[in-house]
Design a protein around this motif. Sequence first.
Motif, PDB file in Angstrom:
ATOM      1  N   THR A  26       0.831  -1.204   0.000  1.00  0.00           N
ATOM      2  CA  THR A  26       0.000   0.000   0.000  1.00  0.00           C
ATOM      3  C   THR A  26       0.865   1.254   0.000  1.00  0.00           C
ATOM      4  O   THR A  26       0.587   2.217  -0.730  1.00  0.00           O
ATOM      5  N   LEU A  27       1.919   1.245   0.796  1.00  0.00           N
ATOM      6  CA  LEU A  27       2.834   2.380   0.825  1.00  0.00           C
ATOM      7  C   LEU A  27       3.500   2.574  -0.535  1.00  0.00           C
ATOM      8  O   LEU A  27       3.591   3.705  -1.036  1.00  0.00           O
ATOM      9  N   SER A  28       3.921   1.479  -1.161  1.00  0.00           N
ATOM     10  CA  SER A  28       4.537   1.571  -2.487  1.00  0.00           C
ATOM     11  C   SER A  28       3.554   2.126  -3.507  1.00  0.00           C
ATOM     12  O   SER A  28       3.915   2.973  -4.344  1.00  0.00           O
ATOM     13  N   LEU A  29       2.316   1.664  -3.447  1.00  0.00           N
ATOM     14  CA  LEU A  29       1.304   2.176  -4.378  1.00  0.00           C
ATOM     15  C   LEU A  29       1.013   3.651  -4.133  1.00  0.00           C
ATOM     16  O   LEU A  29       0.848   4.419  -5.089  1.00  0.00           O
ATOM     17  N   ASP A  30       0.953   4.060  -2.877  1.00  0.00           N
ATOM     18  CA  ASP A  30       0.742   5.477  -2.567  1.00  0.00           C
ATOM     19  C   ASP A  30       1.861   6.338  -3.138  1.00  0.00           C
ATOM     20  O   ASP A  30       1.612   7.421  -3.682  1.00  0.00           O
TER      21      ASP A  30
ATOM     22  N   LEU B 116       3.773   5.564  -5.708  1.00  0.00           N
ATOM     23  CA  LEU B 116       3.641   5.538  -7.162  1.00  0.00           C
ATOM     24  C   LEU B 116       2.537   6.482  -7.631  1.00  0.00           C
ATOM     25  O   LEU B 116       2.709   7.226  -8.598  1.00  0.00           O
ATOM     26  N   ILE B 117       1.415   6.477  -6.937  1.00  0.00           N
ATOM     27  CA  ILE B 117       0.311   7.384  -7.285  1.00  0.00           C
ATOM     28  C   ILE B 117       0.756   8.834  -7.169  1.00  0.00           C
ATOM     29  O   ILE B 117       0.447   9.663  -8.038  1.00  0.00           O
ATOM     30  N   ALA B 118       1.494   9.162  -6.119  1.00  0.00           N
ATOM     31  CA  ALA B 118       1.983  10.531  -5.942  1.00  0.00           C
ATOM     32  C   ALA B 118       2.916  10.921  -7.084  1.00  0.00           C
ATOM     33  O   ALA B 118       2.852  12.053  -7.590  1.00  0.00           O
ATOM     34  N   MET B 119       3.768   9.992  -7.510  1.00  0.00           N
ATOM     35  CA  MET B 119       4.687  10.283  -8.619  1.00  0.00           C
ATOM     36  C   MET B 119       3.912  10.521  -9.918  1.00  0.00           C
ATOM     37  O   MET B 119       4.211  11.450 -10.668  1.00  0.00           O
ATOM     38  N   VAL B 120       2.905   9.688 -10.178  1.00  0.00           N
ATOM     39  CA  VAL B 120       2.115   9.838 -11.405  1.00  0.00           C
ATOM     40  C   VAL B 120       1.339  11.149 -11.380  1.00  0.00           C
ATOM     41  O   VAL B 120       1.278  11.866 -12.387  1.00  0.00           O
ATOM     42  N   GLU B 121       0.768  11.481 -10.225  1.00  0.00           N
ATOM     43  CA  GLU B 121       0.040  12.750 -10.118  1.00  0.00           C
ATOM     44  C   GLU B 121       0.969  13.938 -10.345  1.00  0.00           C
ATOM     45  O   GLU B 121       0.583  14.917 -10.986  1.00  0.00           O
TER      46      GLU B 121
END
Length: 68
Positions: free
Chosen positions: A31-35, A37-42
């Motif tokens: 979940t932390l890794s996905l968070d 990754l989402i922040a980087m994409v945003e």
Amino acid sequence: MNKQKNLPDPEKVNKTVAMLRESNQRLDALTLSLDELIAMVEADIRNSPINVHRREKAKRLAESVKQE
């Protein structure tokens, strides 16, 4: 008629609890890794040339409306 319920083996219960805790820790790490990754994409989306252009255009439009 009522069957007496047997308590589960304490060793098996402890093993199951340990496995669930490990699974929970792995899910938390994912979940932390996905968070992240989402922040980087945003951030990439915010800084894309088309979005920068749109923000600048909106800023110019807002300034022209203020001057009128």
